[in-house]
Design an enzyme around this catalytic site. Structure first.
Site, PDB file in Angstrom:
ATOM      1  N   LYS A 228       0.838  -1.208   0.000  1.00 39.75           N
ATOM      2  CA  LYS A 228       0.000   0.000   0.000  1.00 39.75           C
ATOM      3  C   LYS A 228       0.871   1.256   0.000  1.00 39.75           C
ATOM      4  O   LYS A 228       0.581   2.218  -0.709  1.00 39.75           O
ATOM      5  CB  LYS A 228      -0.919  -0.009   1.232  1.00 39.75           C
TER       6      LYS A 228
ATOM      7  N   GLN B 100      -5.397  -2.414   9.172  1.00 37.54           N
ATOM      8  CA  GLN B 100      -5.034  -3.697   8.575  1.00 37.54           C
ATOM      9  C   GLN B 100      -5.572  -4.851   9.424  1.00 37.54           C
ATOM     10  O   GLN B 100      -5.421  -4.863  10.640  1.00 37.54           O
ATOM     11  CB  GLN B 100      -3.492  -3.774   8.457  1.00 37.54           C
TER      12      GLN B 100
ATOM     13  N   ASP C  97     -11.754   0.926   2.901  1.00 43.33           N
ATOM     14  CA  ASP C  97     -11.918  -0.521   2.715  1.00 43.33           C
ATOM     15  C   ASP C  97     -13.364  -0.874   2.338  1.00 43.33           C
ATOM     16  O   ASP C  97     -13.625  -1.972   1.854  1.00 43.33           O
ATOM     17  CB  ASP C  97     -11.600  -1.253   4.029  1.00 43.33           C
TER      18      ASP C  97
END
Ligand code: GUN
Length: 286
Positions: A53, A97, A120
């Site tokens: 990322k 995460q 997300d």
């Protein structure tokens, strides 16, 4: 003739387009999009995702802040960090995460991110938007799968799509996206009886089951489109492998994706797209 759809190729193309777009933001808005990533602990898979990322942000010109915390951090401390990021006007996207350490309630943590910064697309409000066909953030892997199908020019309307796997992250949302494009969708899972009878009816087969090389050639209709979402480690070779037995399945398909180099690069690319989307919405609201 089988076409191997390259996620790597589409990701490169989309990233160069985003790089140009982001370069124009500085003069238009006075700043670039900013993604904050929180990494708790040192799980090697998570560390590698987060590094990917960071690299993508650098490539595109998106500002990235990675907040690393030991897995001894309390849930209250993590919630404080999220709250600060929620309230920071210079942060457009927040990603925690996963997986989180066992002492944390992941649902509670995800719910704490404001939906407008939930890049997300995991917050219940964004999930609900998808199911109600309202505007919201669509999670990255399902979005990437749809972009791959479109890139390859695959017709979806009226096609029979079979999704193997019913996870909240992939199976369920990709089924809804396919349904919204007028495919006839069937979802298979661990309790499905005679699964190959179902998968053999698929014009478009999405494998998101998390079992290495689960899809064999006798499960695939001749000429089907096969998308492999699996990210598994082959026990023998230790290499990354998908849910599809690519070498044996390939010749039976019209289009297929490979692991690595298929869906994977599109997940991070769509995360970048979502970050830009959140940024633009944020700028419009000012
Ligand atoms: N861990 C594995 N995949 C993902 C993802 O797409 N988002 C987050 N936040 N964590 C993950």
């Amino acid at each position: 003739m089988t076409v191997v759809i390259s996620g790597k190729e589409l990701a490169t193309l989309r990233r160069s387009q985003m790089k140009e777009e982001v370069a124009s933001f500085e003069s238009k808005y006075g700043r670039r999009p900013h993604l904050a990533v929180i990494l708790v602990g040192e799980d090697p898979g998570s560390v590698s995702y987060v590094t990917g990322k960071e690299k993508a942000c650098i490539e595109i010109g998106i500002k990235n802040t990675t907040i690393k915390k030991p897995d001894t951090i309390s849930q209250a401390e993590l919630l404080n960090i999220i709250n600060d990021l929620n309230n920071d006007p210079l942060v457009d996207g927040i990603l925690v995460q996963l997986p989180l350490p066992k002492h944390m309630d992941s649902d509670f943590i995800i719910n704490a991110i404001i939906p407008e910064k939930d890049v997300d697309g995991f917050h219940p409000q964004n999930v609900a938007s998808l199911y109600l066909k309202q505007k919201g953030i669509v999670s990255c892997t399902p979005k990437g799968i749809m972009e791959l199908l479109d890139y390859a020019g695959i017709e979806i309307e009226g096609k029979r799509a079979v999704v193997i796997g019913r996870s909240n992250i992939v199976g369920m949302p990709v089924s809804k996206l396919l349904l919204d494009r007028n495919a006839t969708v069937t979802i298979c899972h661990s309790r499905t009886k005679n699964i190959s009878e179902v998968t053999k009816q698929a014009d478009i087969l999405i494998a998101a089951v998390g079992k290495p090389l689960f899809v064999k050639e006798d499960m695939v209709k001749e000429g089907a489109v096969v998308i492999d979402v699996g990210v598994n480690r082959n026990e023998e070779t230790k290499k990354l492998c998908g849910d599809v037995d690519f070498e044996n399945v390939k010749s039976h398909t019209s289009y297929i994706t490979k692991v690595p180099g298929g869906v994977g690069p599109m997940t991070i690319t769509c995360l970048m797209e979502n970050t830009i989307e959140c940024f633009l919405k944020h700028m419009e609201e000012k």
